[in-house]
Design a protein around this motif. Structure first.
Motif, PDB file in Angstrom:
ATOM      1  N   TYR A 299      20.805   0.011  48.809  1.00  0.00           N
ATOM      2  CA  TYR A 299      19.631  -0.700  49.302  1.00  0.00           C
ATOM      3  C   TYR A 299      20.042  -1.832  50.229  1.00  0.00           C
ATOM      4  O   TYR A 299      21.212  -2.234  50.274  1.00  0.00           O
ATOM      5  CB  TYR A 299      18.828  -1.282  48.131  1.00  0.00           C
ATOM      6  N   ALA A 300      19.069  -2.357  50.929  1.00  0.00           N
ATOM      7  CA  ALA A 300      19.241  -3.567  51.733  1.00  0.00           C
ATOM      8  C   ALA A 300      17.903  -4.277  51.785  1.00  0.00           C
ATOM      9  O   ALA A 300      16.849  -3.630  51.824  1.00  0.00           O
ATOM     10  CB  ALA A 300      19.714  -3.232  53.139  1.00  0.00           C
TER      11      ALA A 300
ATOM     12  N   HIS B  15      15.460  -6.943  53.878  1.00  0.00           N
ATOM     13  CA  HIS B  15      15.291  -7.431  55.249  1.00  0.00           C
ATOM     14  C   HIS B  15      14.036  -8.272  55.401  1.00  0.00           C
ATOM     15  O   HIS B  15      13.010  -7.983  54.779  1.00  0.00           O
ATOM     16  CB  HIS B  15      15.189  -6.251  56.225  1.00  0.00           C
TER      17      HIS B  15
ATOM     18  N   ASP C  11      16.481  -6.189  62.513  1.00  0.00           N
ATOM     19  CA  ASP C  11      17.581  -5.866  61.593  1.00  0.00           C
ATOM     20  C   ASP C  11      17.239  -4.669  60.722  1.00  0.00           C
ATOM     21  O   ASP C  11      18.077  -3.792  60.490  1.00  0.00           O
ATOM     22  CB  ASP C  11      17.904  -7.068  60.701  1.00  0.00           C
ATOM     23  N   ALA C  12      16.005  -4.613  60.237  1.00  0.00           N
ATOM     24  CA  ALA C  12      15.593  -3.494  59.384  1.00  0.00           C
ATOM     25  C   ALA C  12      15.629  -2.181  60.152  1.00  0.00           C
ATOM     26  O   ALA C  12      16.130  -1.173  59.649  1.00  0.00           O
ATOM     27  CB  ALA C  12      14.196  -3.748  58.825  1.00  0.00           C
TER      28      ALA C  12
ATOM     29  N   ALA D 268      17.402  -1.468  62.784  1.00  0.00           N
ATOM     30  CA  ALA D 268      18.796  -1.118  63.093  1.00  0.00           C
ATOM     31  C   ALA D 268      19.510  -0.558  61.863  1.00  0.00           C
ATOM     32  O   ALA D 268      20.377   0.315  61.985  1.00  0.00           O
ATOM     33  CB  ALA D 268      19.534  -2.349  63.616  1.00  0.00           C
ATOM     34  N   ASP D 269      19.141  -1.025  60.676  1.00  0.00           N
ATOM     35  CA  ASP D 269      19.790  -0.610  59.430  1.00  0.00           C
ATOM     36  C   ASP D 269      19.249   0.709  58.883  1.00  0.00           C
ATOM     37  O   ASP D 269      19.933   1.426  58.156  1.00  0.00           O
ATOM     38  CB  ASP D 269      19.596  -1.716  58.389  1.00  0.00           C
ATOM     39  N   LEU D 270      18.032   1.047  59.244  1.00  0.00           N
ATOM     40  CA  LEU D 270      17.327   2.206  58.685  1.00  0.00           C
ATOM     41  C   LEU D 270      18.118   3.513  58.736  1.00  0.00           C
ATOM     42  O   LEU D 270      18.203   4.216  57.721  1.00  0.00           O
ATOM     43  CB  LEU D 270      15.984   2.342  59.406  1.00  0.00           C
TER      44      LEU D 270
ATOM     45  N   ARG E   7      21.177   4.318  58.461  1.00  0.00           N
ATOM     46  CA  ARG E   7      22.317   4.490  57.544  1.00  0.00           C
ATOM     47  C   ARG E   7      21.909   5.023  56.178  1.00  0.00           C
ATOM     48  O   ARG E   7      22.735   5.514  55.415  1.00  0.00           O
ATOM     49  CB  ARG E   7      23.106   3.195  57.414  1.00  0.00           C
ATOM     50  N   PHE E   8      20.611   4.974  55.851  1.00  0.00           N
ATOM     51  CA  PHE E   8      20.150   5.438  54.552  1.00  0.00           C
ATOM     52  C   PHE E   8      19.853   6.925  54.521  1.00  0.00           C
ATOM     53  O   PHE E   8      19.704   7.508  53.461  1.00  0.00           O
ATOM     54  CB  PHE E   8      18.916   4.637  54.109  1.00  0.00           C
TER      55      PHE E   8
ATOM     56  N   ARG F  37       9.960   3.926  60.443  1.00  0.00           N
ATOM     57  CA  ARG F  37       9.966   2.836  61.443  1.00  0.00           C
ATOM     58  C   ARG F  37       8.598   2.162  61.524  1.00  0.00           C
ATOM     59  O   ARG F  37       8.502   0.935  61.580  1.00  0.00           O
ATOM     60  CB  ARG F  37      10.364   3.381  62.813  1.00  0.00           C
TER      61      ARG F  37
ATOM     62  N   GLU G  66      17.978   4.022  49.565  1.00  0.00           N
ATOM     63  CA  GLU G  66      18.344   5.432  49.644  1.00  0.00           C
ATOM     64  C   GLU G  66      17.370   6.231  48.794  1.00  0.00           C
ATOM     65  O   GLU G  66      17.045   5.830  47.668  1.00  0.00           O
ATOM     66  CB  GLU G  66      19.792   5.573  49.169  1.00  0.00           C
TER      67      GLU G  66
END
Length: 170
Positions: free
Chosen positions: A16-17, A19, A24-25, A27-29, A31-32, A59, A82
């Protein structure tokens, strides 16, 4: 709090992350992977969770939550998680600060449509005892939850000076 506790103490949980920034969210999306889970980190009346196989929908949800359009202040922080695939089973443990006694696990159904399709809801229903699937022998799920989640969570809380007495929900 619990996701951070699990990560720090090596207690199993989905990746998890957290945000507060849309850029940032987004850009990170990726990877899950998919499915991905987007959760409002505040109270959202049981409606603040999206589970999706659609990156565009994920998104748009990030934008809706962090803009405040979806849940106001409740969506100002979101958690990207995830997506785990398989039956959803809830296990409650009544805890006295040192031990957790598990109640009978319940299999949950959150999606509105047949065959686990459609949007997530606050819950379409559950039944207990759950119907074990796959390679889990009778009682194995309970042993895993007790040994790998409940006991180490209580130990981690005690290590932080928290004498937790109540119900843990796994």
């Amino acid at each position: 709090f619990v996701k951070d506790l699990c990560a720090k103490e090596n207690i199993p949980t989905a990746a998890y992350a957290r945000h507060t920034s849309k850029a940032d969210a987004l850009a990170d999306l990726p990877r899950f992977g998919l499915p991905v889970v987007i959760k409002a980190d505040g109270l959202a009346a049981g409606k603040g969770v999206l589970v999706t196989d659609d990156l565009a929908e994920a998104r748009n949800t990030v934008d809706d939550y962090l803009s405040g359009r979806a849940f106001g202040d409740a969506g100002q922080t979101l958690v990207i998680e995830e997506g785990l695939v398989g039956p959803e089973v809830s296990v409650f443990a009544v805890c006295d600060g040192r031990r957790g006694v598990l109640l009978s696990p319940a299999q949950d159904f959150k999606r509105i449509g047949d065959d686990d399709t459609g949007p997530n809801t606050g819950g379409m229903g559950a039944f207990s005892p759950y119907l074990a699937e796959g390679d889990l022998a009778a009682g194995e799920l309970e042993r895993i939850v007790a040994d790998d989640f409940i006991a180490p969570t209580l130990a981690a809380l005690r290590g932080r000076g928290i004498d937790f007495r109540g119900v843990l929900y796994a």
